[in-house]
Scaffold this active site. Structure first.
Site, PDB file in Angstrom:
ATOM      1  N   SER A 127     -34.040  16.599 -15.590  1.00  0.00           N
ATOM      2  CA  SER A 127     -33.254  15.903 -14.561  1.00  0.00           C
ATOM      3  C   SER A 127     -33.150  14.435 -14.936  1.00  0.00           C
ATOM      4  CB  SER A 127     -33.931  16.030 -13.199  1.00  0.00           C
ATOM      5  OG  SER A 127     -33.398  15.033 -12.332  1.00  0.00           O
ATOM      6  N   HIS A 185     -29.714  18.494 -16.158  1.00  0.00           N
ATOM      7  CA  HIS A 185     -29.592  18.545 -14.695  1.00  0.00           C
ATOM      8  C   HIS A 185     -29.216  17.161 -14.140  1.00  0.00           C
ATOM      9  CE1 HIS A 185     -30.662  20.482 -10.821  1.00  0.00           C
ATOM     10  NE2 HIS A 185     -31.188  19.317 -10.468  1.00  0.00           N
ATOM     11  N   ASP A 231     -28.569  15.029 -10.716  1.00  0.00           N
ATOM     12  CA  ASP A 231     -28.834  15.010  -9.276  1.00  0.00           C
ATOM     13  C   ASP A 231     -27.912  14.023  -8.569  1.00  0.00           C
ATOM     14  OD1 ASP A 231     -30.989  16.882  -8.841  1.00  0.00           O
ATOM     15  OD2 ASP A 231     -32.224  15.546 -10.069  1.00  0.00           O
ATOM     16  N   MET A 250     -26.652  12.427  -5.114  1.00  0.00           N
ATOM     17  CA  MET A 250     -27.122  12.196  -3.734  1.00  0.00           C
ATOM     18  C   MET A 250     -26.214  11.180  -3.051  1.00  0.00           C
ATOM     19  SD  MET A 250     -31.223  11.959  -4.388  1.00  0.00           S
ATOM     20  CE  MET A 250     -32.049  13.018  -5.591  1.00  0.00           C
ATOM     21  N   HIS A 276     -26.210  19.193  -9.456  1.00  0.00           N
ATOM     22  CA  HIS A 276     -26.854  19.551  -8.186  1.00  0.00           C
ATOM     23  C   HIS A 276     -26.353  18.589  -7.121  1.00  0.00           C
ATOM     24  CE1 HIS A 276     -31.002  19.768  -5.911  1.00  0.00           C
ATOM     25  NE2 HIS A 276     -30.012  20.298  -5.208  1.00  0.00           N
ATOM     26  N   MET A 300     -26.402  17.133  -3.753  1.00  0.00           N
ATOM     27  CA  MET A 300     -27.149  16.940  -2.502  1.00  0.00           C
ATOM     28  C   MET A 300     -26.323  16.023  -1.623  1.00  0.00           C
ATOM     29  SD  MET A 300     -30.880  16.608  -4.283  1.00  0.00           S
ATOM     30  CE  MET A 300     -30.117  16.286  -5.870  1.00  0.00           C
ATOM     31  N   MET A 348     -35.505  24.897  -3.975  1.00  0.00           N
ATOM     32  CA  MET A 348     -36.123  23.556  -3.959  1.00  0.00           C
ATOM     33  C   MET A 348     -37.610  23.698  -3.643  1.00  0.00           C
ATOM     34  SD  MET A 348     -33.669  21.561  -4.732  1.00  0.00           S
ATOM     35  CE  MET A 348     -34.723  20.117  -4.676  1.00  0.00           C
ATOM     36  N   GLY A 390     -34.265  14.635  -2.538  1.00  0.00           N
ATOM     37  CA  GLY A 390     -34.004  13.213  -2.296  1.00  0.00           C
ATOM     38  C   GLY A 390     -34.637  12.296  -3.322  1.00  0.00           C
ATOM     39  N   GLY A 419     -37.322  12.012  -7.056  1.00  0.00           N
ATOM     40  CA  GLY A 419     -38.129  12.596  -8.118  1.00  0.00           C
ATOM     41  C   GLY A 419     -39.600  12.286  -7.872  1.00  0.00           C
ATOM     42  N   GLY A 420     -40.455  12.952  -8.614  1.00  0.00           N
ATOM     43  CA  GLY A 420     -41.879  12.620  -8.590  1.00  0.00           C
ATOM     44  C   GLY A 420     -42.646  13.084  -7.377  1.00  0.00           C
ATOM     45  N   ASP A 457     -36.599  23.759  -8.626  1.00  0.00           N
ATOM     46  CA  ASP A 457     -36.392  22.317  -8.749  1.00  0.00           C
ATOM     47  C   ASP A 457     -37.406  21.540  -7.911  1.00  0.00           C
ATOM     48  OD1 ASP A 457     -35.437  19.742  -8.990  1.00  0.00           O
ATOM     49  OD2 ASP A 457     -33.426  20.182  -8.239  1.00  0.00           O
ATOM     50  N   GLY A 458     -38.254  20.769  -8.610  1.00  0.00           N
ATOM     51  CA  GLY A 458     -39.151  19.849  -7.931  1.00  0.00           C
ATOM     52  C   GLY A 458     -40.612  20.077  -8.247  1.00  0.00           C
ATOM     53  N   GLY A 459     -41.256  19.061  -8.790  1.00  0.00           N
ATOM     54  CA  GLY A 459     -42.695  19.124  -9.023  1.00  0.00           C
ATOM     55  C   GLY A 459     -43.114  20.013 -10.175  1.00  0.00           C
ATOM     56  N   GLY A 499     -38.014  16.417 -13.935  1.00  0.00           N
ATOM     57  CA  GLY A 499     -37.596  15.020 -14.045  1.00  0.00           C
ATOM     58  C   GLY A 499     -38.712  14.138 -14.531  1.00  0.00           C
ATOM     59  N   SER A 500     -39.656  13.819 -13.637  1.00  0.00           N
ATOM     60  CA  SER A 500     -40.709  12.867 -13.980  1.00  0.00           C
ATOM     61  C   SER A 500     -41.620  13.390 -15.088  1.00  0.00           C
ATOM     62  CB  SER A 500     -41.525  12.506 -12.729  1.00  0.00           C
ATOM     63  OG  SER A 500     -41.929  13.667 -12.045  1.00  0.00           O
TER      64      SER A 500
HETATM   65  C1  DX5 Z   1     -35.023  16.192  -6.125  1.00  0.00           C
HETATM   66  C2  DX5 Z   1     -34.121  16.531  -7.289  1.00  0.00           C
HETATM   67  C3  DX5 Z   1     -34.863  16.974  -8.465  1.00  0.00           C
HETATM   68  C4  DX5 Z   1     -35.763  15.914  -9.056  1.00  0.00           C
HETATM   69  C5  DX5 Z   1     -36.937  16.586  -9.689  1.00  0.00           C
HETATM   70  O1  DX5 Z   1     -34.270  15.938  -4.998  1.00  0.00           O
HETATM   71  O2  DX5 Z   1     -33.202  17.547  -6.933  1.00  0.00           O
HETATM   72  O3  DX5 Z   1     -34.002  17.508  -9.467  1.00  0.00           O
HETATM   73  O4  DX5 Z   1     -35.129  15.104 -10.004  1.00  0.00           O
HETATM   74  O5  DX5 Z   1     -37.831  15.596 -10.066  1.00  0.00           O
HETATM   75  P1  DX5 Z   1     -39.358  15.922 -10.409  1.00  0.00           P
HETATM   76  O6  DX5 Z   1     -39.328  16.869 -11.577  1.00  0.00           O
HETATM   77  O7  DX5 Z   1     -39.916  14.593 -10.749  1.00  0.00           O
HETATM   78  O8  DX5 Z   1     -39.946  16.560  -9.184  1.00  0.00           O
HETATM   79 ZN    ZN Z   2     -32.053  18.608  -8.623  1.00  0.00          ZN
END
Ligand code: DX5
Ligand code: ZN
Length: 226
Positions: A13, A38, A40, A42, A74, A76, A145, A150, A152-153, A180-182, A202-203
């Site tokens: 991401s 990916h 994101d 928003m 993605h 959002m 999700m 909203g 990352g991290g 997606d996420g964590g 992402g992170s």
């Molecule tokens: C969160 C995003 C994710 C995010 C994931 O709203 O949709 O794609 O970038 O980031 P990590 O991998 O750091 O949780």
């Molecule tokens: Zn995403």
């Protein structure tokens, strides 16, 4: 190209990339083997944060497609139907909308396919997979999700593991399952074992010193297709 959606892949991401050198960071993950990028998007309404528009997808498109990789967008955002053609025209291969943002979800899925992209639906942590009962045949991808969208991290919500298993059993085999996420190298293997084939990260990709090494550790943990 669409076959990439049915293989096991880490999808970096770019939300966690260094935006002052975005092209270099994307090139680094492509060089490390990434084949799904990916993006994101928003809007400050559906989620509290504001990020990326079609201009960034247009700018990255030659680099990503030149490497034989997909652009996975993605959305959002509220009223995603207003932006489907703009993102498809910018080079998005997958466009994912939130179930919670679509009053006319069936219509939006048709619109995405009509625009030439694969159609995805994302579900917030509180939204049951069963809400897709009437549209599951019209989805190319479902995105679970595992954080509240909203930022990352954030920390992985543990009940998501069970949700993936239930989603995989509930959805036709033709539907790709993205998480997606964590995602980290510590949980990637279990997420794939539960049935996810695309892991957004992402992170854990862009957050360290060496993007290539971070990517490789995740890809190995997930058992990524090479
Ligand atoms: C969160 C995003 C994710 C995010 C994931 O709203 O949709 O794609 O970038 O980031 P990590 O991998 O750091 O949780
Ligand atoms: Zn995403």
């Amino acid at each position: 190209m669409p076959d990439l959606l049915h293989e096991i892949h880490i999808a970096p991401s770019i939300l966690s990339a260094d935006f002052s050198r975005l092209g270099d960071d994307v090139e680094a993950v492509l060089n490390a083997g990434a084949r799904v990028i990916h993006v994101d998007v928003m809007d400050g309404h559906f989620v509290p944060n504001i990020t990326i528009g079609p201009l960034i997808v247009t700018a990255l498109q030659p680099l990503v497609h030149g490497a034989g990789a997909l652009i996975d967008v993605h959305l959002m955002i509220e009223h995603p139907e207003r932006y489907v053609e703009a993102f498809a025209g910018a080079g998005a291969n997958v466009i994912t909308v939130h179930q919670e943002a679509c009053v006319h979800l069936h219509r939006v899925l048709m619109q995405i396919r009509e625009a030439g992209a694969a159609a995805g639906v994302a579900l917030n942590p509180a939204t049951p997979i069963e809400t897709l009962a009437e549209v599951r045949e019209h989805c190319d991808l479902v995105e679970i999700m595992s954080v509240n969208p909203g930022f990352g991290g954030q920390r992985f919500i543990e009940t998501s593991l069970d949700k993936i298993e239930r989603a995989r059993a509930f959805l036709p085999d033709s539907v790709a399952l993205e998480l997606d996420g964590g995602v980290t190298a510590l949980n990637a293997g279990a997420l794939v074992a539960a049935g996810a084939n695309l892991l957004v990260a992402g992170s854990s990709v862009f957050g360290g010193q060496d993007i290539g090494e971070q990517y490789a550790a995740l890809a190995q943990a997930a058992g990524e297709a090479v």
